[in-house]
Design an enzyme around this catalytic site. Structure first.
Site, short mmCIF file in Angstrom:
data_model
loop_
_atom_site.label_atom_id
_atom_site.label_comp_id
_atom_site.label_asym_id
_atom_site.label_seq_id
_atom_site.Cartn_x
_atom_site.Cartn_y
_atom_site.Cartn_z
CD GLU A 1 -2.71 1.46 0.10
OE1 GLU A 1 -3.26 0.48 -0.45
OE2 GLU A 1 -2.84 2.63 -0.32
CB THR B 1 -6.25 0.62 -3.69
OG1 THR B 1 -5.36 1.12 -2.70
CG2 THR B 1 -6.26 -0.90 -3.58
CG HIS C 1 -4.33 4.08 3.27
ND1 HIS C 1 -4.87 5.32 3.51
CD2 HIS C 1 -4.89 3.63 2.11
CE1 HIS C 1 -5.72 5.62 2.53
NE2 HIS C 1 -5.76 4.61 1.67
CG ASP D 1 -1.47 1.05 -3.87
OD1 ASP D 1 -0.47 1.57 -3.34
OD2 ASP D 1 -2.62 1.14 -3.40
CG HIS D 2 -1.63 4.65 -4.96
ND1 HIS D 2 -1.42 5.26 -3.75
CD2 HIS D 2 -2.66 3.80 -4.77
CE1 HIS D 2 -2.30 4.82 -2.86
NE2 HIS D 2 -3.05 3.91 -3.45
C1 GP9 Z 1 -8.97 0.14 1.26
C2 GP9 Z 1 -7.62 0.17 0.65
C3 GP9 Z 1 -7.18 1.60 0.35
O1 GP9 Z 1 -9.68 -1.05 1.27
O2 GP9 Z 1 -7.40 -0.75 -0.33
O3 GP9 Z 1 -7.50 2.09 -0.90
P1 GP9 Z 1 -6.92 3.49 -1.43
O4 GP9 Z 1 -7.45 4.57 -0.50
O5 GP9 Z 1 -5.43 3.43 -1.38
O6 GP9 Z 1 -7.43 3.63 -2.83
MN MN Z 2 -3.87 2.34 -2.21
#
Ligand code: GP9
Ligand code: MN
Length: 438
Positions: A38, A87, A204, A264-265
């Site tokens: 993440e 995500t 996150h 992911d980003h």
């Molecule tokens: C939430 C997680 C976060 O279930 O996968 O998503 P994001 O905020 O990074 O798009």
């Molecule tokens: Mn994410």
């Protein structure tokens, strides 16, 4: 329409990149363990954060050891390509080799309507894989519960399958250590070979410390609390992964599996990057969009236990390239599928990385925020030579064509007309994620 499909098919045919024989099929029949890191940016790899006494702390010792190991094919010029779907866009890219949408999230807008030929579906029909997603958050976030049925995931273990409480979770779900730990009971029962994806969340935004977690990793010392916490949460993720790998080894699953880890980003947004600059050895005052673009690198590592010829590959690529790369490692040719990326190991791979809004990066040039930069000097090219003009036009066209083709497929739901993959269509209603047995 079927006419659009013809155009898409001819694009795919022209852009298919032949696999490299020396690597094709090296992981045939192995379990695939996908680990979603993440908000994890490439600069965290090998990063050392000094504490208040000037003592350096390695942020991700475990990931660093994978990154540098001879059994890992690592990439250091791999970029995320997500936009507002964050995500979920990364999942769209990795599972389908298609882009997300230019506005909003594909998962939310089309995930429960469109036909897909995603990784779980291909692997099931071509190589008898069982697929599962593990995520310690509510199933409906990003419309996952519905979308995963369209992607063909057999199982989805969401937070209802875990013991979640105030101490082991935060607003985006369970902390990574209990999450991975409690996932094991379900993973152990999956029919092999499996394709299993673990979506972590501890790293996150807002990167705040957890209750009940051992303190220990220092905070960075900037004026921005978001930046300050980012290293400690990344370090926590790293330790959680080490524990998970230890379990995989102890259970014997490790030797029969390959591990694909990807960021992911970005975790630190462009608006905060000037504050981050000094921590990267850069000057805030001379920070530009060129630097913002370079920071969109995320990890992509394929760990293949037993392999001895891994190493750090400098090929430029992005998330759209992950699926054809993986399929070829598993000995499944991607040629028949409507995938927009190219195998990163292919000698025919074109090193043009499109961002979702039409900006792009290549080994020589960076086009970002409407300006073209020379990677060698990091300066704007104000007066391109005629040769450069020509190159830029071609690069712009290549990027636009890839993005337009993705939009055609998604907006027109074109995979519903596509027969040449030889895949049987799947019935989303045949999946029930509410009553899965451990
Ligand atoms: C939430 C997680 C976060 O279930 O996968 O998503 P994001 O905020 O990074 O798009
Ligand atoms: Mn994410």
């Amino acid at each position: 329409s079927p006419t659009d499909l013809k155009e898409v098919e001819s694009y795919i045919k022209d852009h298919y990149a032949e696999p490299d024989d020396s690597i094709y099929g090296i992981a045939k029949g192995k379990n695939v363990v996908y680990i979603h890191l993440e908000s994890f940016q490439q600069f965290l790899i090998d990063y050392q954060l000094p504490d208040e006494n000037g003592v350096n702390h390695t942020v991700t010792p475990f990931l660093n050891s994978l990154y540098h190991g001879e059994s890992t094919y690592s990439f250091d010029n791999f970029f995320h390509q997500v936009k507002a779907g964050k995500t979920s866009d990364a999942e769209t890219l990795m599972e389908n080799s298609l882009f997300g949408l230019n506005q909003g999230a594909l998962f939310t807008q089309m995930g429960d309507k469109n036909t897909f030929e995603a990784a779980p579906n291909i692997l099931k029909q071509k190589a008898d894989y069982t697929s599962a997603v593990f995520h310690g958050h509510s199933a409906s976030f990003w419309n996952r519960d519905k979308t995963y049925k369209h992607l063909g995931f057999d199982y989805f273990f969401d937070s209802s399958y875990y013991d979640v409480n105030d101490d082991n979770s935060f607003q985006y779900g369970m902390h990574d250590k209990p999450f991975l730990n409690q996932s094991v009971q379900y993973l152990e029962h999956l029919q092999q070979p499996f394709y299993a994806k673990f979506i972590t969340v501890s790293n996150h935004y807002p990167y705040s410390r957890f209750k009940n977690e051992e303190d220990g990793f220092p905070m960075a010392n900037t004026k921005d609390e978001t930046i300050n916490g980012y290293f400690a949460t990344a370090n926590y993720l790293d330790t959680a992964l080490k524990e998970f790998f230890d379990y995989m080894k102890a259970s014997g699953l490790y030797d029969n599996s390959i591990f694909v880890l990807y960021g992911d980003h970005y975790g630190i947004s462009n608006t905060r990057n000037k504050e981050l600059a000094p921590l990267l050895g850069k000057d805030s005052d001379s920070w530009t969009d060129y630097d913002n673009a370079q920071l969109q690198r995320v990890p992509f590592m394929i760990h293949v236990p037993g392999a001895t010829n891994g190493g750090i590959n400098h090929t430029y690529g992005g998330q759209v390239d992950a699926l054809p790369t993986l399929l070829h490692l598993l000995g499944i040719n991607s040629k028949k599928y409507l995938q927009l990326g190219q195998d990163l190991f292919s000698p025919e791979h074109k090193q043009v990385v499109a961002f979702r809004d039409g900006d792009f990066v290549t080994p020589q040039y960076t086009f970002y925020g409407g300006k073209m930069y020379d990677n060698q000097t990091a300066q704007v090219i104000d007066e391109p030579t005629p040769e450069q003009e020509q190159v830029f036009t071609e690069l712009n066209q290549a990027v636009d064509q890839q993005l337009i083709t993705s939009d055609k497929i998604n907006n027109g739901d074109l995979l519903r007309f596509y027969q040449n993959s030889g895949l049987d269509s799947i019935d989303p209603n045949s999946y029930d994620y509410r009553n899965q047995k451990a």
